[in-house]
Design an enzyme around this catalytic site. Structure first.
Site, PDB file in Angstrom:
ATOM      1  N   HIS A 187      -6.034  -0.164  -0.871  1.00  0.00           N
ATOM      2  CA  HIS A 187      -6.390  -1.220  -1.809  1.00  0.00           C
ATOM      3  C   HIS A 187      -7.884  -1.275  -2.059  1.00  0.00           C
ATOM      4  O   HIS A 187      -8.336  -1.419  -3.190  1.00  0.00           O
ATOM      5  CB  HIS A 187      -5.902  -2.574  -1.287  1.00  0.00           C
ATOM      6  CG  HIS A 187      -6.140  -3.681  -2.263  1.00  0.00           C
ATOM      7  ND1 HIS A 187      -7.375  -4.289  -2.403  1.00  0.00           N
ATOM      8  CD2 HIS A 187      -5.330  -4.260  -3.170  1.00  0.00           C
ATOM      9  CE1 HIS A 187      -7.294  -5.207  -3.354  1.00  0.00           C
ATOM     10  NE2 HIS A 187      -6.068  -5.205  -3.837  1.00  0.00           N
ATOM     11  N   GLU A 189     -15.243   2.808  -3.544  1.00  0.00           N
ATOM     12  CA  GLU A 189     -15.286   4.126  -4.188  1.00  0.00           C
ATOM     13  C   GLU A 189     -14.808   5.200  -3.223  1.00  0.00           C
ATOM     14  O   GLU A 189     -15.029   5.067  -2.027  1.00  0.00           O
ATOM     15  CB  GLU A 189     -16.723   4.433  -4.628  1.00  0.00           C
ATOM     16  CG  GLU A 189     -17.263   3.505  -5.710  1.00  0.00           C
ATOM     17  CD  GLU A 189     -16.567   3.659  -7.046  1.00  0.00           C
ATOM     18  OE1 GLU A 189     -16.121   4.791  -7.323  1.00  0.00           O
ATOM     19  OE2 GLU A 189     -16.432   2.677  -7.774  1.00  0.00           O
ATOM     20  N   LEU A 219       1.587  -1.816   2.739  1.00  0.00           N
ATOM     21  CA  LEU A 219       2.748  -2.175   3.548  1.00  0.00           C
ATOM     22  C   LEU A 219       3.873  -2.798   2.743  1.00  0.00           C
ATOM     23  O   LEU A 219       5.007  -2.824   3.206  1.00  0.00           O
ATOM     24  CB  LEU A 219       2.340  -3.135   4.676  1.00  0.00           C
ATOM     25  CG  LEU A 219       1.561  -2.494   5.819  1.00  0.00           C
ATOM     26  CD1 LEU A 219       1.139  -3.556   6.830  1.00  0.00           C
ATOM     27  CD2 LEU A 219       2.367  -1.402   6.498  1.00  0.00           C
ATOM     28  N   GLY A 259       4.127  -4.698  -3.696  1.00  0.00           N
ATOM     29  CA  GLY A 259       3.637  -5.669  -4.670  1.00  0.00           C
ATOM     30  C   GLY A 259       3.297  -4.987  -5.988  1.00  0.00           C
ATOM     31  O   GLY A 259       3.634  -3.835  -6.219  1.00  0.00           O
ATOM     32  N   HIS A 307       0.539  -3.861  -7.115  1.00  0.00           N
ATOM     33  CA  HIS A 307      -0.292  -2.653  -7.025  1.00  0.00           C
ATOM     34  C   HIS A 307       0.566  -1.411  -6.829  1.00  0.00           C
ATOM     35  O   HIS A 307       0.347  -0.384  -7.464  1.00  0.00           O
ATOM     36  CB  HIS A 307      -1.267  -2.776  -5.852  1.00  0.00           C
ATOM     37  CG  HIS A 307      -2.242  -3.893  -6.008  1.00  0.00           C
ATOM     38  ND1 HIS A 307      -2.875  -4.170  -7.205  1.00  0.00           N
ATOM     39  CD2 HIS A 307      -2.720  -4.818  -5.129  1.00  0.00           C
ATOM     40  CE1 HIS A 307      -3.684  -5.200  -7.051  1.00  0.00           C
ATOM     41  NE2 HIS A 307      -3.604  -5.618  -5.805  1.00  0.00           N
TER      42      HIS A 307
END
Lengths: 126, 126
Positions: free
Chosen positions: A9, A47, A72, A75, A77
């Site tokens: 993330h 980055e 985990l 969602g 993303h």
């Protein structure tokens, strides 16, 4: 040449991002002949970005990339943002085979990892 | 009686919380004799809370609990919030042994899990 890209993330905490980079270094050392290159990228806040991470692998000669979301749960993303980023790169590099693995939380080995980890973490019987 | 409590962050998405509950059910089935009870709790945004999760295990007769943070990196939640919640319960239940495992991202098995997962996710060679 087959490469592995770990996608995390990203965090405002440098230490969390560095943790992903250290994990990637361990993966690189342990990968042996399975992956020519192992690198990491971040969805946001750190980055390289996912596009930059894929670009770097392609520029280094990779013709096959496995993208592994280091998440985990499934969602937005995992369900949307990462697949869209991968799809854009597939269109940009039609000659490169870009595979999207399921997120690590969905791995069949997670149950055994957790049970083993919980056992190791036990203190002496009391 | 030794029990395992999986502690996840908790999400506004019910599906993410349900994913943790399903994982917990798999753990329960796979734990065999290692843990008498296996349950889950959430730091925020979902129920049960960590205190409620520990209370329920103690009320069911548990005298030893391993708390395992289901987190990938050592942010504030792992470093501060979960240890503080555990410490408060230790004070409340001095006769119960409450162990705090390291978060799953720090597990020694994570590297092999990721490499195995990436290998399984490969499509046919191209």
């Amino acid at each position: 040449m087959h490469s592995l890209l770990i996608v995390a993330h990203g965090s405002r905490r440098d230490s969390s991002n560095d943790e992903v980079r250290a994990l990637t270094e361990c993966l690189r050392q342990r990968a042996g002949a399975r992956f020519a290159r192992v690198s990491c990228a971040f969805l946001e806040l750190a980055e390289p970005s996912i596009p930059d991470g894929i670009d770097a692998l392609v520029e280094a000669g990779t013709r096959r990339v496995t993208v592994l979301p280091y998440f985990l749960s499934a969602g937005r993303h995992v369900a949307t943002d990462i697949p869209e980023a991968v799809e854009r790169k597939r269109r940009q590099y039609p000659s490169v085979h870009i595979e999207l693995a399921s997120y690590v939380g969905a791995s069949e080995g997670m149950i055994d990892l957790l049970l083993g980890h919980a056992a190791l973490s036990r203190g002496p019987a009391s």
